[in-house]
Scaffold this active site. Structure first.
Site, PDB file in Angstrom:
ATOM      1  N   CYS A   1      -4.967   2.692  -3.366  1.00 28.08           N
ATOM      2  CA  CYS A   1      -3.837   3.255  -3.022  1.00 28.08           C
ATOM      3  C   CYS A   1      -2.815   2.078  -3.368  1.00 28.08           C
ATOM      4  O   CYS A   1      -1.873   1.770  -2.174  1.00 28.08           O
ATOM      5  CB  CYS A   1      -3.918   3.651  -1.478  1.00 28.08           C
ATOM      6  SG  CYS A   1      -4.765   4.714  -1.147  1.00 28.08           S
TER       7      CYS A   1
ATOM      8  N   LYS B   1     -10.253   0.015  10.721  1.00 29.66           N
ATOM      9  CA  LYS B   1     -10.700  -1.214   9.980  1.00 29.66           C
ATOM     10  C   LYS B   1     -11.079  -2.497  10.980  1.00 29.66           C
ATOM     11  O   LYS B   1     -11.396  -3.636  10.337  1.00 29.66           O
ATOM     12  CB  LYS B   1      -9.325  -1.692   9.156  1.00 29.66           C
ATOM     13  CG  LYS B   1      -8.879  -0.628   7.912  1.00 29.66           C
ATOM     14  CD  LYS B   1      -7.890  -1.195   7.130  1.00 29.66           C
ATOM     15  CE  LYS B   1      -7.284   0.061   6.230  1.00 29.66           C
ATOM     16  NZ  LYS B   1      -8.081   0.550   5.394  1.00 29.66           N
TER      17      LYS B   1
ATOM     18  N   GLN C   1      -4.610  -4.782   7.172  1.00 33.09           N
ATOM     19  CA  GLN C   1      -5.781  -5.859   6.643  1.00 33.09           C
ATOM     20  C   GLN C   1      -5.602  -6.969   7.472  1.00 33.09           C
ATOM     21  O   GLN C   1      -6.518  -7.952   7.405  1.00 33.09           O
ATOM     22  CB  GLN C   1      -5.363  -6.049   5.424  1.00 33.09           C
ATOM     23  CG  GLN C   1      -5.636  -4.790   4.409  1.00 33.09           C
ATOM     24  CD  GLN C   1      -7.023  -4.105   4.452  1.00 33.09           C
ATOM     25  OE1 GLN C   1      -7.977  -4.800   4.987  1.00 33.09           O
ATOM     26  NE2 GLN C   1      -7.014  -3.073   3.909  1.00 33.09           N
TER      27      GLN C   1
ATOM     28  N   HIS D   1       0.978  -1.232  -0.036  1.00 41.19           N
ATOM     29  CA  HIS D   1      -0.072   0.098  -0.004  1.00 41.19           C
ATOM     30  C   HIS D   1       1.030   1.206  -0.048  1.00 41.19           C
ATOM     31  O   HIS D   1       2.112   1.119   0.419  1.00 41.19           O
ATOM     32  CB  HIS D   1      -1.092  -0.041   1.348  1.00 41.19           C
ATOM     33  CG  HIS D   1      -1.697   0.903   1.568  1.00 41.19           C
ATOM     34  ND1 HIS D   1      -1.521   2.271   1.923  1.00 41.19           N
ATOM     35  CD2 HIS D   1      -3.241   0.905   1.580  1.00 41.19           C
ATOM     36  CE1 HIS D   1      -2.746   2.961   1.826  1.00 41.19           C
ATOM     37  NE2 HIS D   1      -3.726   2.083   1.732  1.00 41.19           N
TER      38      HIS D   1
ATOM     39  N   ASP E   1       3.288  -4.399   7.594  1.00 39.53           N
ATOM     40  CA  ASP E   1       2.159  -3.518   7.638  1.00 39.53           C
ATOM     41  C   ASP E   1       0.768  -4.491   7.757  1.00 39.53           C
ATOM     42  O   ASP E   1       0.345  -5.159   7.059  1.00 39.53           O
ATOM     43  CB  ASP E   1       2.056  -2.803   6.255  1.00 39.53           C
ATOM     44  CG  ASP E   1       0.663  -2.096   6.124  1.00 39.53           C
ATOM     45  OD1 ASP E   1      -0.381  -2.050   7.061  1.00 39.53           O
ATOM     46  OD2 ASP E   1       0.582  -1.332   5.012  1.00 39.53           O
TER      47      ASP E   1
END
Lengths: 135, 423
Positions: free
Chosen positions: B381, B242, B219, B138, B216
């Site tokens: 993104c 999220k 998600q 991302h 990261d």
């Protein structure tokens, strides 16, 4: 349901499916390319000028139906017109041609063609009020 | 303060035995509210919806506990501080951190990654060093490193993505071989492909080559059990909105020794031990990295979100995501000219991005929107990834615990409609 046809009015779909003035020119006097990075829309405008008039104008690239239809309508309207006509065209003219209400994201799609033509002809990359619309 | 809901409010579903998205939906006011057409929300990878317990935690904080933290000596301020620090303990425990001191609150994952870029990286990387990222990052895990590489001669390298949307691990030893890579940054679950990356293996090889690993987890932490020790990483970035929590709150986890050695990120109140006109000394962890008044209510709200997710069980949430993704892949096969990006169902989480013939994703999303189906359209993104895949943009459906197979059915109906309109 159903209100999609309000957005995709028949003439938009018609221009999208059967674009006018689509293509490139071999010896354009003006050529300019711009993009709308948010959507991945890309547009190139080629213009041949003769005696201060837009002799030929073509658009190429890829994008959504709104950006493609507005490029098609704009080229159709400008071919044969004096170059001066480009200066007079406003965002309102484009929106009127499209005949639809648009949210801020799709507005950028709709105005990409006008922005590209103006930038190509006059080197204008921004027009009054654009910054108000950001982002 | 305990995040247990006040009496009279239904508790989060104790659904471990039988995971029921229908029952879970009842806890989300935005989803249970009647709409015409009914809302089919398929954009949870952008942000999740929020359950009652989170909204109530925010309301309760402001109505009963609101005061600034770490300052007042009065009881209310002590209660607010306790609530904020309780949220920190919850988040730390949720990702398997050794200590809450290793858990720094930030605004979101982006800020967490920038914290690492502006402190650890600028203190440790010199010209000639390299940072190894992946082609499926991302922008949040690309741009901070572009900025750094623009300032000093740090090389950026990329683990390639294969045609079926997986990391090409075969390339990893070669990329690490010269020993110049000091940091590896890898996305745990791709927000476009849905690919669940073998982060532990990447971290293992990186460590052996003398590099740290930043994950990261934007998600992944909201959707699956994540344990920083099991991953073997050194930094992990997450975002609250999220994972059913409020916007404006996220976190960075990092190994304590790294955080101790890192210079502060932003200067201001709370992050200092002592300020004289001539200079300051830094507060201890984690407050050294939390300058100014933090999003206190949002942290408390995130704590409530985690309690809700823990009740569901993260294994069950992930199984549900995978099941829905598999169902979506199967149903999408019925749609002519549709091409799904990314790997087979067993290698992905609850994210399915696709192209529909020549129809621009914006047009697809607009037709879907007019039937009440909310999907994301664009490059999500991740422009370099789309370029790699040879795709200008894509449409994306993504799920969370409240998503239903019927949502997928509505998506498929909408896609047939889009083909009619633009065919």
């Amino acid at each position: 349901m159903g209100d999609w046809d309000e957005l995709y009015r028949e003439n938009i779909l018609e221009h999208y499916k059967h674009p006018r003035n689509r293509g490139t020119l071999e010896h354009p006097d003006i050529t300019y390319e711009d993009a709308n990075p948010l959507c991945g829309d890309q547009l190139r405008i080629d213009i041949e000028v003769k005696d201060g008039r837009i002799e030929k104008i073509r658009h190429s690239g890829h994008g959504c139906s709104i950006s493609q239809a507005s490029a098609s309508m704009l080229c159709e309207r400008l071919e044969g017109q004096p170059l001066e006509e480009v200066k007079k065209l406003t965002r309102e003219d484009v929106l009127e041609m499209l005949g639809i209400e648009l949210g801020p994201v799709r507005l950028k799609c709709a105005l990409l063609a006008l922005k590209t033509v103006k930038a190509g002809v006059y080197g204008i990359t921004q027009w009054p009020g654009e910054e108000e619309g950001a982002p | 303060m305990t995040p247990a809901p006040p009496s009279g409010v239904a508790p989060a579903p104790a659904a471990r035995a039988a995971f029921s998205p229908e029952a879970i939906r009842a806890h989300f006011p935005l989803l249970r509210e009647r709409r015409e057409p009914p809302l089919v929300y398929l954009d949870s990878a952008a942000t999740s919806q929020k359950p009652d317990v989170v909204l109530e935690a925010l309301q309760r904080h402001y109505t009963r506990t609101n005061a600034n933290i770490h300052r007042g000596v009065y009881r209310l301020a002590e209660e607010a501080t306790a609530a904020y620090e309780d949220a920190r303990r919850r988040v730390a425990k949720f990702v398997g951190a050794g200590s809450p001191r290793e858990l720094i609150f930030t605004r979101n994952s982006t800020e967490a990654i920038n914290l690492v870029a502006y402190t650890w990286a600028r203190a440790n990387l010199v010209a000639g060093d390299a940072i190894l990222l992946t082609e499926m990052e991302h922008h949040a895990n690309l741009v901070p490193w572009h900025i750094l590489a623009g300032e000093r001669a740090v090389e950026l390298r990329f683990i390639p993505v294969t045609g079926d949307g997986l990391l090409d691990l075969g390339a990893l030893p070669g990329l690490l071989a010269d020993g110049r890579v000091k940091l590896t940054g890898v996305v745990h679950i791709s927000n476009v492909l849905g690919t669940v990356n073998p982060v532990a293996e990447v971290a293992r090889q990186a460590r052996a080559a003398g590099a740290l690993t930043l994950v990261d987890a934007s998600q992944s932490v909201p959707h699956m059990p994540v344990d920083v020790k099991a991953l073997g990483c050194d930094f992990l970035a997450l975002t609250g909105h999220k994972m059913l929590g409020p916007t404006g709150i996220g976190a960075l986890w990092a190994r304590r020794a790294l955080l101790e050695a890192m210079p502060p990120f932003m200067g201001g109140g709370e992050m200092i031990r002592e300020v004289r006109l001539a200079g300051s000394s830094w507060n201890e962890l984690p407050w050294k990295f939390e300058a100014g008044t933090m999003p206190i209510a949002e942290a408390v709200g995130l704590g409530a979100a985690l309690a809700f997710l823990e009740d569901l069980g993260m294994d069950a949430v992930f199984a549900h995501d995978q099941e829905l993704a598999a169902y979506a892949l199967e149903r999408l096969r019925e749609v002519p000219d549709l091409r799904v990006l990314g790997p087979a169902a067993e290698k992905r989480g609850g994210v399915v991005a696709f192209e529909l013939g020549d129809i621009h994703p914006h047009d697809v999303a607009t037709v879907l929107d007019h039937q009440g189906v909310a999907v994301r359209a664009g490059h999500h993104c991740a422009m370099p990834l789309h370029e790699k895949l040879g795709v200008h943009a894509s449409a994306r459906a993504s799920f969370h615990c409240y998503s239903l197979p019927q949502d997928v059915d509505a998506l498929v109906r909408g896609l047939h409609r889009a083909r009619e309109v633009f065919g």
